[in-house]
Write a protein that holds these residues in place. Structure first.
Motif, PDB file in Angstrom:
ATOM      1  N   PHE A  49     -31.354  35.573 -15.190  1.00 38.36           N
ATOM      2  CA  PHE A  49     -30.447  35.490 -14.038  1.00 38.36           C
ATOM      3  C   PHE A  49     -29.664  34.198 -14.202  1.00 38.36           C
ATOM      4  N   LEU A  50     -28.531  34.113 -13.478  1.00 37.80           N
ATOM      5  CA  LEU A  50     -27.622  32.986 -13.716  1.00 37.80           C
ATOM      6  C   LEU A  50     -27.172  32.359 -12.398  1.00 37.80           C
ATOM      7  N   PRO A  51     -27.049  31.038 -12.394  1.00 35.65           N
ATOM      8  CA  PRO A  51     -27.122  30.113 -13.526  1.00 35.65           C
ATOM      9  C   PRO A  51     -28.518  29.566 -13.817  1.00 35.65           C
ATOM     10  N   ALA A  52     -29.503  29.771 -12.912  1.00 33.35           N
ATOM     11  CA  ALA A  52     -30.779  29.064 -13.054  1.00 33.35           C
ATOM     12  C   ALA A  52     -31.526  29.414 -14.347  1.00 33.35           C
ATOM     13  N   GLY A  53     -31.472  30.697 -14.770  1.00 37.25           N
ATOM     14  CA  GLY A  53     -32.207  31.099 -15.965  1.00 37.25           C
ATOM     15  C   GLY A  53     -31.709  30.378 -17.215  1.00 37.25           C
ATOM     16  N   LEU A  54     -30.397  30.174 -17.278  1.00 40.18           N
ATOM     17  CA  LEU A  54     -29.816  29.443 -18.405  1.00 40.18           C
ATOM     18  C   LEU A  54     -30.116  27.941 -18.288  1.00 40.18           C
ATOM     19  N   ASP A  55     -29.956  27.408 -17.094  1.00 44.47           N
ATOM     20  CA  ASP A  55     -30.225  25.970 -16.903  1.00 44.47           C
ATOM     21  C   ASP A  55     -31.666  25.639 -17.300  1.00 44.47           C
ATOM     22  N   ASP A  56     -32.613  26.488 -16.897  1.00 50.69           N
ATOM     23  CA  ASP A  56     -34.014  26.269 -17.261  1.00 50.69           C
ATOM     24  C   ASP A  56     -34.189  26.233 -18.776  1.00 50.69           C
ATOM     25  N   PHE A  57     -33.533  27.163 -19.460  1.00 47.62           N
ATOM     26  CA  PHE A  57     -33.672  27.222 -20.910  1.00 47.62           C
ATOM     27  C   PHE A  57     -33.156  25.933 -21.554  1.00 47.62           C
ATOM     28  N   VAL A  58     -31.976  25.499 -21.095  1.00 53.60           N
ATOM     29  CA  VAL A  58     -31.343  24.332 -21.731  1.00 53.60           C
ATOM     30  C   VAL A  58     -32.079  23.036 -21.397  1.00 53.60           C
ATOM     31  N   THR A  59     -32.570  22.923 -20.187  1.00 57.51           N
ATOM     32  CA  THR A  59     -33.220  21.651 -19.817  1.00 57.51           C
ATOM     33  C   THR A  59     -34.692  21.611 -20.207  1.00 57.51           C
ATOM     34  N   LYS A  60     -35.333  22.752 -20.393  1.00 56.22           N
ATOM     35  CA  LYS A  60     -36.776  22.749 -20.673  1.00 56.22           C
ATOM     36  C   LYS A  60     -37.151  23.256 -22.065  1.00 56.22           C
ATOM     37  N   VAL A  61     -36.568  24.378 -22.484  1.00 49.27           N
ATOM     38  CA  VAL A  61     -36.983  24.962 -23.773  1.00 49.27           C
ATOM     39  C   VAL A  61     -36.293  24.253 -24.946  1.00 49.27           C
ATOM     40  N   VAL A  62     -34.995  23.986 -24.811  1.00 50.15           N
ATOM     41  CA  VAL A  62     -34.270  23.352 -25.918  1.00 50.15           C
ATOM     42  C   VAL A  62     -34.915  22.015 -26.319  1.00 50.15           C
ATOM     43  N   PRO A  63     -35.251  21.121 -25.376  1.00 52.38           N
ATOM     44  CA  PRO A  63     -35.898  19.863 -25.782  1.00 52.38           C
ATOM     45  C   PRO A  63     -37.235  20.094 -26.503  1.00 52.38           C
ATOM     46  N   GLU A  64     -37.962  21.116 -26.088  1.00 56.64           N
ATOM     47  CA  GLU A  64     -39.237  21.423 -26.750  1.00 56.64           C
ATOM     48  C   GLU A  64     -38.995  21.874 -28.195  1.00 56.64           C
ATOM     49  N   LEU A  65     -37.997  22.695 -28.398  1.00 55.78           N
ATOM     50  CA  LEU A  65     -37.662  23.150 -29.758  1.00 55.78           C
ATOM     51  C   LEU A  65     -37.176  21.963 -30.599  1.00 55.78           C
ATOM     52  N   GLN A  66     -36.413  21.075 -29.971  1.00 52.30           N
ATOM     53  CA  GLN A  66     -35.912  19.891 -30.696  1.00 52.30           C
ATOM     54  C   GLN A  66     -37.066  18.975 -31.081  1.00 52.30           C
ATOM     55  N   ARG A  67     -38.013  18.774 -30.164  1.00 54.00           N
ATOM     56  CA  ARG A  67     -39.186  17.933 -30.467  1.00 54.00           C
ATOM     57  C   ARG A  67     -39.940  18.453 -31.687  1.00 54.00           C
ATOM     58  N   ARG A  68     -39.987  19.789 -31.802  1.00 56.74           N
ATOM     59  CA  ARG A  68     -40.707  20.390 -32.934  1.00 56.74           C
ATOM     60  C   ARG A  68     -39.875  20.374 -34.219  1.00 56.74           C
ATOM     61  N   GLY A  69     -38.636  19.950 -34.110  1.00 59.47           N
ATOM     62  CA  GLY A  69     -37.788  19.892 -35.307  1.00 59.47           C
ATOM     63  C   GLY A  69     -37.313  21.249 -35.776  1.00 59.47           C
ATOM     64  N   ILE A  70     -37.341  22.257 -34.896  1.00 58.11           N
ATOM     65  CA  ILE A  70     -36.865  23.580 -35.320  1.00 58.11           C
ATOM     66  C   ILE A  70     -35.532  23.939 -34.667  1.00 58.11           C
ATOM     67  N   PHE A  71     -34.896  22.959 -34.017  1.00 52.33           N
ATOM     68  CA  PHE A  71     -33.556  23.210 -33.474  1.00 52.33           C
ATOM     69  C   PHE A  71     -32.774  21.906 -33.492  1.00 52.33           C
ATOM     70  N   ARG A  72     -31.470  22.021 -33.727  1.00 50.55           N
ATOM     71  CA  ARG A  72     -30.600  20.846 -33.844  1.00 50.55           C
ATOM     72  C   ARG A  72     -30.577  20.018 -32.556  1.00 50.55           C
ATOM     73  N   ARG A  73     -30.365  18.708 -32.716  1.00 48.30           N
ATOM     74  CA  ARG A  73     -30.116  17.839 -31.561  1.00 48.30           C
ATOM     75  C   ARG A  73     -28.615  17.662 -31.337  1.00 48.30           C
ATOM     76  N   GLU A  74     -27.857  17.704 -32.420  1.00 48.13           N
ATOM     77  CA  GLU A  74     -26.393  17.601 -32.326  1.00 48.13           C
ATOM     78  C   GLU A  74     -25.782  18.636 -33.266  1.00 48.13           C
ATOM     79  N   TYR A  75     -24.566  19.049 -32.972  1.00 43.81           N
ATOM     80  CA  TYR A  75     -23.847  19.889 -33.924  1.00 43.81           C
ATOM     81  C   TYR A  75     -23.545  19.043 -35.154  1.00 43.81           C
ATOM     82  N   GLU A  76     -23.821  19.615 -36.335  1.00 43.42           N
ATOM     83  CA  GLU A  76     -23.512  18.878 -37.571  1.00 43.42           C
ATOM     84  C   GLU A  76     -22.074  19.149 -37.998  1.00 43.42           C
TER      85      GLU A  76
END
Lengths: 432, 432
Positions: A384-411
């Motif tokens: 659902f939107l916008p909360a479902g997307l906001d949750d993903f970006v603020t909570k899941v993305v940092p977790e993926l970045q911490r694990r080194g399996i997702f970019r922190r910045e566009y290269e």
């Protein structure tokens, strides 16, 4: 995104925007949020008709009115800086000259961020909007699609990358020796060329496909750079992955030059219980009429004629539509031992791949898929939107970045660079 | 604009942007300048092929690479607030479902600023890019265009303005009684509908046309809300104005509901001498190869085979292309008693209507045209960019405002409001 949630109950979720799919300001906000989350691309599905479902379900659909892909994605281009913009366009109901030109234009305007999701259009109602009484047969659509792809990529190569010299002194605007006239004549298409636009920034916009059928897999192995695959069962995903990459090996294509991205509806909670409650609340917002209609679309037959309290009958005929939906619905019913009513409720919300859990749970699942050749990434969908997307970006993305399996910045700056895909050489001007 | 100067020498003018036609950042700056000048609209001409001119002239053309109209205008929409966005789209080489949908989408994204310039496409090279060996005959193209217009406007009326209720409580997204299925079956087109997008903000995007032929004038009188007319001779303009408005009277249409806007290339100087020097410098930047090629396009025949130092022969055949260009070229040659070479130089830059002078001279001429039923306004073209446009906005616009014949501020928000055109009723839901 499609552009907004695929889940039928999304627009009725508490706090969601009921008009998210058709409100340009909302869509700008969503695209900018995706970009803040360092997503590769914003993906836009498309239909060339009002969806073919009974009116009692159609009137409950938040996707019945939506923007046309090129107008929406072009308008989003100056509102964003890095995120890719993937538009769906049909090889069955459009012309290769138009398609080549629009994607080239979008690619230039966005600075190299365009992608083309090639579809052959499985909705038979679309044919009636384009002067045809009968829908084209599945295999026929795929043969035309293959030729269409050759023409479009050939048109993109009309000019060498360095053709436009713009020498005001001598009055030479472009070097005619660096222009190629395609002169294509094939069984389905006859197109002279050249295209009236410079070669795209990316050489070719990124080629995206879906489709699980035999001709769909072969077309993907031959031509695709991204495949939107079915999510769900990891074993089935690994088999699909091995099959498509194996086809690439046999064709002599580098298997890293195609990224397989299963669709996955991700619902995030701070605890598993909270995530499951969100998902249950979302499912409860699906009207039964919508459920049975969605099941009908997936099966290619009217499911309301089946006994709602019995399992799905065995003898559902194969139709001249997308085969993948029918197979998935039948499998889901069998796996869960579901009645027609239960299956309708399940697929009526969204019956495809999904992950519901905490950021750590979600990252665990994604990591397992990524590290065991089930996929190369994901086509993430939001409940659902916008909360479902906001949750993903603020909570899941940092977790993926911490694990080194997702970019922190566009290269890089282009969609190809985000995806690690090479820029295609010009087939007529190999040196550039 | 087309989107940039129509003058062949424009890209070689000192200080001009050689890539103005194909540089998105430049085009944003130009559109914003037009908006600061309170223009009704940014107009985008279009071609569905590389222009059909000999390669020796083509290689000197700054319009050989350009953006596709829907992608460019959609991208300009969020960069501007009030200015109308008029896209050219062909009724000969596109499908009404696509056209209806894209203009509706552009109209929604821009908040009611879209206009459709209906063309039947006179470039015979376009046919070869769309699978046809022979170009359609002129009258045939116009009959298809008339039916195409009926289908597109009918599709725009698929939903009543109040169809989308989005009642999250009951789960009703739209009222099916407020949706109409077109079911069109005609000699050229068969389109079921409904369109998969809400009715445009303006009801219908503004309908724009050009074309001076008999079927072109009749189509305009029946359907157009803006006509791009030929500039030049004021008596011819008055006769055209009286003819088209008279056709409207006979059809029972309010003559104020169609605005006739002649094209005019305006070169501004602080003195008449300075303006004439600018124009002469611009003309001197036209290569002879380009001149003879432009003349060939206007005539629909290869003009390089004529004796350059003799007048144009009398027996130039009529072709299956735009008739207006041929007639204009022949008239220009006779009026000025010009040799082929002189005529080529004249039309090679730009042979249509023009005003060269001081802001007061320019305003005088415009006022005379406006006040003697020669036109309702102008389709202003700029000789070179950005300076030619900047001069117009900073010098001519204030002069027109001082005289009270041009707005100081936008009064409305939509293109219809700028032009003083009524919002069409929905033919299937007259009450709204």
């Amino acid at each position: 995104m499609r552009p907004v949630s695929i889940h039928t109950g999304a627009w009725r979720y508490p706090g969601a925007w009921p008009d998210a799919n058709f409100n340009f300001r909302h869509l700008v906000r969503l695209a900018q949020t995706l970009e803040r989350g360092r997503f590769d691309a914003f993906f836009m599905a498309d239909h060339l008709a009002v969806l073919n479902m009974p009116i009692d379900a159609l009137k409950r659909s938040h996707t019945v009115t939506s923007f046309e892909p090129f107008t929406l994605l072009s308008a989003l281009a100056p509102c964003t800086e890095r995120i890719g913009l993937v538009a769906t366009a049909s090889t069955t109901f459009d012309e290769p000259y138009h398609i080549a030109r629009r994607f080239a234009s979008l690619d230039h305007i966005s600075g190299g961020r365009a992608g083309w999701n090639i579809v052959t259009t499985s909705n038979p109602d679309a044919a009636l909007n384009f002067g045809l009484e009968e829908h084209r047969e599945h295999g026929d659509r795929y043969r035309r699609a293959r030729e269409f792809y050759d023409v479009v990529t050939g048109l993109w190569d009309s000019f060498a990358d360095d053709a436009f010299v713009r020498d005001a002194e001598s009055g030479l605007y472009f070097d005619p020796a660096r222009m190629h006239v395609l002169n294509h004549k094939g069984p389905y298409l006859s197109v002279r060329g050249p295209l009236n636009i410079a070669r795209p920034v990316q050489g070719w916009p990124v080629i995206v496909q879906a489709g699980a059928s035999e001709p769909g897999r072969q077309l993907a192995a031959e031509t695709a750079e991204v495949v939107f695959a079915a999510g769900g069962n990891i074993d089935a995903a690994r088999a699909f992955y091995a099959d498509v990459k194996g086809r690439m090996d046999r064709l002599g294509r580098d298997r890293d030059h195609l990224k397989i991205l299963p669709g996955v509806l991700v619902t995030v909670g701070d605890t598993m219980a909270e995530a499951q409650e969100k998902r249950a609340l979302l499912d409860s917002r699906v009207h039964y009429d919508s459920g049975i209609a969605s099941l009908s679309v997936m099966l290619g037959t009217d499911a309301s004629r089946f006994d709602p309290d019995a399992p799905l009958p065995d003898d559902i005929p194969e139709t001249n539509e997308s085969k993948s939906g029918r197979e998935r619905a039948i499998a889901l019913g069998r796996e869960g031992n579901l009645t027609v009513r239960q299956l309708a409720q399940k697929v009526g919300g969204y019956g495809g791949g999904q992950i519901t859990g905490t950021p750590a749970n979600i990252a665990d699942t994604m990591q397992e898929w990524l590290e065991t050749e089930a996929c190369d990434g994901f086509n993430v969908m939001f409940p659902f939107l916008p909360a479902g997307l906001d949750d993903f970006v603020t909570k899941v993305v940092p977790e993926l970045q911490r694990r080194g399996i997702f970019r922190r910045e566009y290269e890089g700056t282009t969609l190809r660079e985000h995806l690690g895909l090479p820029r295609p050489a010009n087939r007529f001007f190999p040196a550039g």
